[in-house]
Design an enzyme around this catalytic site. Sequence first.
Site, PDB file in Angstrom:
ATOM      1  CB  CYS A  42       0.527   1.550   4.251  1.00 34.81           C
ATOM      2  SG  CYS A  42      -1.209   1.047   4.180  1.00 34.81           S
ATOM      3  CB  CYS A  72      -0.910  -0.022   1.233  1.00 35.07           C
ATOM      4  SG  CYS A  72      -1.819   1.506   1.515  1.00 35.07           S
TER       5      CYS A  72
END
Length: 262
Positions: A51, A48
């Site tokens: 993230c 991600c």
Amino acid sequence: MKAAFVVLLLVVAASVEAKSKRLVTLNETTWTDLLKGEWMVEFHAPWCPACKDLQKAWNAFADMSRDIGIKVAEVDVTINPGLSGRFLVTALPTIYHVKDGVFRFYSGPRDKNEFIAFVEEKKWSLIEPVPSYKHPNSAQMGVVAVFFKLSMAVRDMHNHMVEKVGVPAWASYLVFAGITLALGCVLGVIIVMVIDSVFPTVCGTPSPKKAQKNAGKTEKDNNSQASQDEASSSEDGARSRKGGEAKKQQASSPKSEGKKKK
């Protein structure tokens, strides 16, 4: 050449943010630690991009966790799919604030200072807690966690069959479709059996209590009908008597008139 390679390694190492020593990593077994004390927990995945952007601020926040009296944790949803279902993680990264087992979804700015202010100023008290039916420790969310684990196991098995064993993708899908239909049939039979055992179908001779109740009802209906018939008979008799008296009066009236004329 060797020196350039070493320099490149140093640059890469410097660019990678070191993980905080105070950052707690939770999994399927230890996640219940969140139910005690005050926590901030992040759900992320290695692939991600958002993230990865949050990693620096989150680790810096974890470094300050002891000073502000809170624990900071992380959960990798690729390793713990059950927690992804238990917390209904639909977007990454997802952040929760937890205070003595009460969960609140954090949707504010993703910056170290904002995280600290959120805790110190108790901004979390202005956020509506997660409802009881969505609470991660509830029975229904435990069922959702099992289904998430099952789906991940099916996906891993599919990848193994296609990539390792060499089974065509369409054949793998066909196998899982057949298994799904078979399990659905078995589950349907079990549900029917449970319903029949809880609400059995009554056939043949009714139970003594029901028969007695029906007999009492029939007797009551018969008595009511007899009363109605008796009342009708009485009315008919009264009408017949009135009619007879009227005829007698009509028959006697001409005689009385004749006597008067004489």
